[in-house]
Design an enzyme around this catalytic site. Sequence first.
Site, short mmCIF file in Angstrom:
data_model
loop_
_atom_site.label_atom_id
_atom_site.label_comp_id
_atom_site.label_asym_id
_atom_site.label_seq_id
_atom_site.Cartn_x
_atom_site.Cartn_y
_atom_site.Cartn_z
N GLY A 11 77.35 19.85 45.70
CA GLY A 11 77.64 18.55 47.05
C GLY A 11 77.63 18.97 48.73
O GLY A 11 78.10 19.30 49.07
N GLN A 15 80.28 16.58 54.00
CA GLN A 15 81.20 17.18 54.91
C GLN A 15 80.77 18.27 54.97
O GLN A 15 80.26 18.71 56.44
CB GLN A 15 82.07 16.27 55.21
CG GLN A 15 82.95 16.76 56.40
CD GLN A 15 84.57 15.97 56.86
OE1 GLN A 15 85.16 16.08 55.94
NE2 GLN A 15 84.52 16.03 58.10
N ASP A 37 72.70 18.73 45.31
CA ASP A 37 73.41 17.38 45.24
C ASP A 37 72.85 16.07 44.71
O ASP A 37 71.69 16.02 43.87
CB ASP A 37 73.23 16.88 47.16
CG ASP A 37 74.99 16.18 47.42
OD1 ASP A 37 75.20 14.62 47.18
OD2 ASP A 37 75.73 16.40 47.61
N ILE A 56 76.13 17.21 38.71
CA ILE A 56 76.88 18.13 38.19
C ILE A 56 77.69 18.01 37.50
O ILE A 56 78.73 18.63 35.97
CB ILE A 56 78.34 18.74 39.36
CG1 ILE A 56 79.08 19.94 39.28
CG2 ILE A 56 79.25 17.35 39.64
CD1 ILE A 56 78.68 21.30 38.85
N TYR A 145 93.86 11.25 43.77
CA TYR A 145 92.85 12.55 43.92
C TYR A 145 93.89 13.71 44.25
O TYR A 145 93.46 14.77 43.70
CB TYR A 145 92.09 12.75 45.43
CG TYR A 145 91.91 13.75 46.19
CD1 TYR A 145 90.83 13.85 46.06
CD2 TYR A 145 92.40 14.04 47.44
CE1 TYR A 145 90.42 15.00 46.68
CE2 TYR A 145 92.09 14.80 48.58
CZ TYR A 145 90.98 15.15 48.28
OH TYR A 145 90.18 16.39 48.76
P1 NAD Z 1 81.80 14.23 50.50
O1 NAD Z 1 82.12 13.57 49.82
O2 NAD Z 1 81.43 14.53 52.57
O3 NAD Z 1 80.88 15.12 50.01
C1 NAD Z 1 80.56 15.63 47.94
C2 NAD Z 1 79.30 14.93 48.54
O4 NAD Z 1 79.13 15.73 46.52
C3 NAD Z 1 78.37 14.14 48.53
O5 NAD Z 1 77.42 14.88 49.35
C4 NAD Z 1 78.33 13.33 47.34
O6 NAD Z 1 76.79 13.49 46.58
C5 NAD Z 1 78.24 14.93 46.34
N1 NAD Z 1 78.45 14.50 45.03
C6 NAD Z 1 79.49 13.07 44.19
N2 NAD Z 1 79.01 12.94 43.04
C7 NAD Z 1 78.09 14.20 42.69
C8 NAD Z 1 77.48 14.95 41.59
N3 NAD Z 1 78.13 13.86 40.44
N4 NAD Z 1 76.97 15.87 41.23
C9 NAD Z 1 76.70 16.51 42.81
N5 NAD Z 1 77.14 16.02 44.09
C10 NAD Z 1 77.86 15.36 43.36
O7 NAD Z 1 82.96 15.53 50.63
P2 NAD Z 1 84.03 16.47 51.19
O8 NAD Z 1 84.96 16.03 52.70
O9 NAD Z 1 82.74 17.87 51.75
O10 NAD Z 1 84.45 17.74 50.40
C11 NAD Z 1 84.10 18.51 49.02
C12 NAD Z 1 84.59 19.01 49.13
O11 NAD Z 1 86.60 19.67 49.68
C13 NAD Z 1 85.61 18.11 47.94
O12 NAD Z 1 86.43 18.41 46.84
C14 NAD Z 1 87.02 17.52 48.88
O13 NAD Z 1 88.29 17.30 47.83
C15 NAD Z 1 87.16 18.96 48.93
N6 NAD Z 1 88.49 18.35 50.47
C16 NAD Z 1 87.42 18.05 51.58
C17 NAD Z 1 88.74 18.42 52.44
C18 NAD Z 1 88.29 16.95 53.87
O14 NAD Z 1 88.70 16.64 54.73
N7 NAD Z 1 86.55 16.82 53.96
C19 NAD Z 1 89.92 18.67 52.62
C20 NAD Z 1 90.36 18.90 51.79
C21 NAD Z 1 89.73 18.91 50.77
C1 AKB Z 2 91.34 13.49 52.16
O1 AKB Z 2 91.37 12.88 53.16
O2 AKB Z 2 91.36 12.70 50.80
C2 AKB Z 2 90.78 14.38 52.34
C3 AKB Z 2 91.78 15.55 51.94
C4 AKB Z 2 92.83 16.23 53.12
O3 AKB Z 2 91.54 16.32 51.31
N1 AKB Z 2 90.25 14.64 53.80
#
Ligand code: NAD
Ligand code: AKB
Length: 313
Positions: A11, A15, A37, A56, A145
């Site tokens: 991934g 972000q 990714d 994945i 989620y």
């Molecule tokens: P994002 O959506 O920006 O990035 C996720 C990445 O995973 C993307 O680049 C996407 O192309 C890739 N992806 C999707 N399906 C895939 C697959 N089958 N195989 C490989 N890659 C794949 O998400 P993020 O914000 O970077 O979040 C990453 C993790 O952190 C997630 O598990 C999310 O739940 C967790 N998280 C994020 C936040 C936040 O605010 N960004 C908050 C809490 C938890």
């Molecule tokens: C979302 O809003 O889904 C994420 C998180 C808090 O897990 N930024």
Amino acid sequence: MANQEKILVVGAAGQIGTELVLELRLRYGAETIVASDIKTPNYDVMEGGIFEFLDILDDKALLKIVQKHNIKQVYQLAALLSATAEQNPMFAWKLNMEGLFNILNLAKEKIIDKIFWPSSIAVFGSTTPKIQTPQITITEPSSVYGISKLSGERWCEYYFKKFNVDVRSVRYPGLISHKSQPGGGTTDYAVHIFYEAKKHQNYECFLKSDCTLPMMYMDDAIDATISLMEAPGNKIKIRSSYNIAGVSFNPKELVTEIKRHIPEFTASYSPDYRQQLAESWPAEIDESIAYNDWGWKSQYDMPFIVNQMLKNI
Ligand code: NAD
Ligand code: AKB
């Protein structure tokens, strides 16, 4: 170099992945980090080191890449976030759970040694105490989620207890970053607002003005992630996921702070389905257990974040 133990980030175009890969390469050397990714990442991630296309959900392709690069640690970030997951619940469940299992099973088989997998404040629900939300409390999430993240936490703890899998996790708040865009969450407004403030001096927010949520600057999130992974195993008492706090504010407070830099900036509020998700989450998190166990303390406040975002976007 071929046999050197490496770290896989799944991934890496997202972000968090974008910034995590850059920081891991800086700390441990570009040749030790394998970014992956299903989509093409930005230029720095793609060109600054090793990159592999990897789905994945394809466990055979995953194993091939793990063997090819002698991977010993995995950061598994691929998931659908809260807003996108509500649009496609069954696929969100599949991706968020099978993605985690594919990595947990590699560690169960002793092919890899250590895993980072992120949870979220979305594991909490409307029956959870909203203020100073404790580490261990009621968790009745109402979003697809949140259900997937809570289930993931339970499975992580199960694999640790049953198979001695070294899996580590934090419950990220909403993350605010300027190097990469958010990928379909409820907290995304707190990034979009800066782009609109600079471009149009106006923003229509999809949450209510008084909807307070825990947020965190990306530098804090990356620090928490890597320091948790570097902490000695005997310090990690929680194998589900650690609360980390960040800073709490609502859209109105954020607008007020942005106006200190851009006085003509205005905001309006048109809450949509994401308001319901946000309302079910805590307003403020207690991170004292993370501090006691591995010394974690959130650093950046809202004025600092606003300043950095407006300077760097
Ligand atoms: P994002 O959506 O920006 O990035 C996720 C990445 O995973 C993307 O680049 C996407 O192309 C890739 N992806 C999707 N399906 C895939 C697959 N089958 N195989 C490989 N890659 C794949 O998400 P993020 O914000 O970077 O979040 C990453 C993790 O952190 C997630 O598990 C999310 O739940 C967790 N998280 C994020 C936040 C936040 O605010 N960004 C908050 C809490 C938890
Ligand atoms: C979302 O809003 O889904 C994420 C998180 C808090 O897990 N930024």
